[in-house]
Design a protein around this motif. Sequence first.
Motif, short mmCIF file in Angstrom:
data_model
loop_
_atom_site.label_atom_id
_atom_site.label_comp_id
_atom_site.label_asym_id
_atom_site.label_seq_id
_atom_site.Cartn_x
_atom_site.Cartn_y
_atom_site.Cartn_z
N THR A 105 0.83 -1.20 0.00
CA THR A 105 0.00 0.00 0.00
C THR A 105 0.87 1.26 0.00
OG1 THR A 105 -1.74 -1.17 1.21
CG2 THR A 105 -1.83 1.23 1.23
N ALA A 106 0.46 2.25 -0.80
CA ALA A 106 1.19 3.51 -0.89
C ALA A 106 0.28 4.66 -0.49
CB ALA A 106 1.72 3.72 -2.30
N PHE A 107 0.89 5.71 0.06
CA PHE A 107 0.15 6.85 0.59
C PHE A 107 0.79 8.16 0.15
CE2 PHE A 107 0.22 3.36 3.61
CZ PHE A 107 -1.11 3.18 3.95
N ILE A 108 -0.05 9.19 0.07
CA ILE A 108 0.42 10.56 -0.03
C ILE A 108 -0.24 11.34 1.10
CG2 ILE A 108 0.39 12.70 -1.37
CD1 ILE A 108 0.58 11.03 -3.90
N ALA A 109 0.55 12.13 1.80
CA ALA A 109 0.04 12.94 2.91
C ALA A 109 0.58 14.35 2.81
CB ALA A 109 0.43 12.32 4.25
N VAL A 110 -0.20 15.30 3.31
CA VAL A 110 0.22 16.70 3.36
C VAL A 110 0.23 17.15 4.81
CG1 VAL A 110 -0.71 17.19 1.06
CG2 VAL A 110 -2.15 17.58 3.07
N ASP A 114 0.66 20.41 12.96
CA ASP A 114 1.85 19.64 13.30
C ASP A 114 1.63 18.14 13.10
OD1 ASP A 114 3.40 21.82 13.90
OD2 ASP A 114 2.93 21.81 16.03
N GLN A 115 0.82 17.79 12.10
CA GLN A 115 0.58 16.40 11.76
C GLN A 115 0.57 16.24 10.25
OE1 GLN A 115 -3.20 16.02 14.01
NE2 GLN A 115 -2.16 14.46 15.22
N MET A 116 0.64 15.00 9.80
CA MET A 116 0.49 14.70 8.39
C MET A 116 -0.92 14.14 8.17
SD MET A 116 3.31 15.64 7.03
CE MET A 116 3.28 14.96 5.37
N HIS A 141 6.64 13.23 14.20
CA HIS A 141 7.85 12.60 14.72
C HIS A 141 7.80 11.09 14.70
CE1 HIS A 141 5.24 12.09 18.20
NE2 HIS A 141 6.16 11.33 18.77
N ALA A 142 6.62 10.50 14.53
CA ALA A 142 6.47 9.05 14.65
C ALA A 142 5.91 8.44 13.36
CB ALA A 142 5.59 8.69 15.84
N SER A 143 6.21 9.06 12.23
CA SER A 143 5.79 8.52 10.94
C SER A 143 6.87 8.83 9.93
CB SER A 143 4.46 9.12 10.48
OG SER A 143 4.58 10.51 10.24
N ALA A 144 7.08 7.90 8.99
CA ALA A 144 8.04 8.17 7.92
C ALA A 144 7.59 9.35 7.09
CB ALA A 144 8.21 6.93 7.06
N LEU A 145 6.29 9.47 6.87
CA LEU A 145 5.77 10.61 6.12
C LEU A 145 6.14 11.93 6.78
CD1 LEU A 145 2.25 9.10 5.38
CD2 LEU A 145 3.86 9.83 3.61
N GLY A 146 5.91 12.01 8.10
CA GLY A 146 6.20 13.24 8.82
C GLY A 146 7.68 13.56 8.84
N LYS A 147 8.51 12.56 9.06
CA LYS A 147 9.95 12.81 9.11
C LYS A 147 10.50 13.17 7.73
CE LYS A 147 10.96 8.95 11.31
NZ LYS A 147 11.83 7.95 11.97
N ALA A 148 9.93 12.56 6.68
CA ALA A 148 10.35 12.92 5.33
C ALA A 148 10.02 14.38 5.05
CB ALA A 148 9.67 12.01 4.31
N TYR A 149 8.82 14.80 5.43
CA TYR A 149 8.43 16.19 5.21
C TYR A 149 9.34 17.13 5.99
CZ TYR A 149 5.65 20.43 4.96
OH TYR A 149 5.25 21.72 4.75
N LEU A 150 9.58 16.84 7.28
CA LEU A 150 10.44 17.68 8.10
C LEU A 150 11.84 17.80 7.51
CD1 LEU A 150 9.50 16.54 11.72
CD2 LEU A 150 9.09 18.80 10.73
N SER A 151 12.35 16.69 6.97
CA SER A 151 13.72 16.69 6.46
C SER A 151 13.89 17.62 5.27
CB SER A 151 14.13 15.26 6.06
OG SER A 151 13.50 14.88 4.83
N ALA A 152 12.79 17.91 4.57
CA ALA A 152 12.87 18.75 3.38
C ALA A 152 12.70 20.23 3.69
CB ALA A 152 11.82 18.31 2.36
N LEU A 153 12.36 20.55 4.92
CA LEU A 153 12.28 21.95 5.34
C LEU A 153 13.69 22.50 5.53
CD1 LEU A 153 9.52 21.78 8.12
CD2 LEU A 153 9.25 22.72 5.81
#
Length: 261
Positions: A105-110, A114-116, A141-153
């Motif tokens: 399963t694949a996801f997209i989140a925005v 302070d959440q995805m 802080h507890a999701s790959a989606l959230g950490k990926a987004y944070l890393s790009a800031l």
Amino acid sequence: MQNGSVNDTSTGNPGTLARGLDIVERIAAGPGVTVQRLAADLGLSRSAAYRIVGTLRERGYVVGDAELRLGPVVLRLGLQAMEGLDIHAVGPGPLRELVAETEETAFIAVVDDDQMCYVMQEEGPQVVKVVSKLGSRAPLHASALGKAYLSALPAADARAVVDRLPLTGYTDTTLTTPSALHADLDLIRERGWALDDAEREPGVRCIAAPVRGTGGPVAAISVAGPRDRIVAAQPAIVAAVLRTAARLSAALGAAPPPERT
């Protein structure tokens, strides 16, 4: 406001409108909400709560009697809002292809505060799989989606967000200190992808990468599944997620990322 209407602003008092929006958001937060519960949670008299809910019900924002649910108008407005997002326009095809390639399963989140927020999902073909309700949220802080987004800031912006987050622990592997999360974000920036190793849900592993637009990150894309299955296929999944994120970013006008040596 006259007659308790949530959309009558003739008096210049936004209080009833704000209460109406509070009610809609409270109903959206969880099932089984009653008018009595709304009154208690929001500090309203029962008569005021019944009056505002009645107006929302008449306008199609709320349905139900004993227990309240969001009505069809909210769904229609939500879909219209999603259609206005560029990621919603370019995401479906690449998301389907990512699932076909990884069989997960694949996801997209925005980002939402302070959440995805999950806005797109394509389920994998496996009998045992990970799914999430569209509109549900994951902690940064507890999701790959959230950490990926944070890393790009920009690093300073990411640090400011991390330092204000409540780093709630969900499992033994959740990162619950700013120093640990900052270190993980440094690693994600270096390699380009984020890992959630059962940090929110035991037994679930997720790989994610940021999706960029012309002005910075706009979303994140991920693949998730049972931990053992993701571990076995992780190199191929990482490559597929990175390719898909780059494809989406290009479609949104982002400059190509620098090559990694």
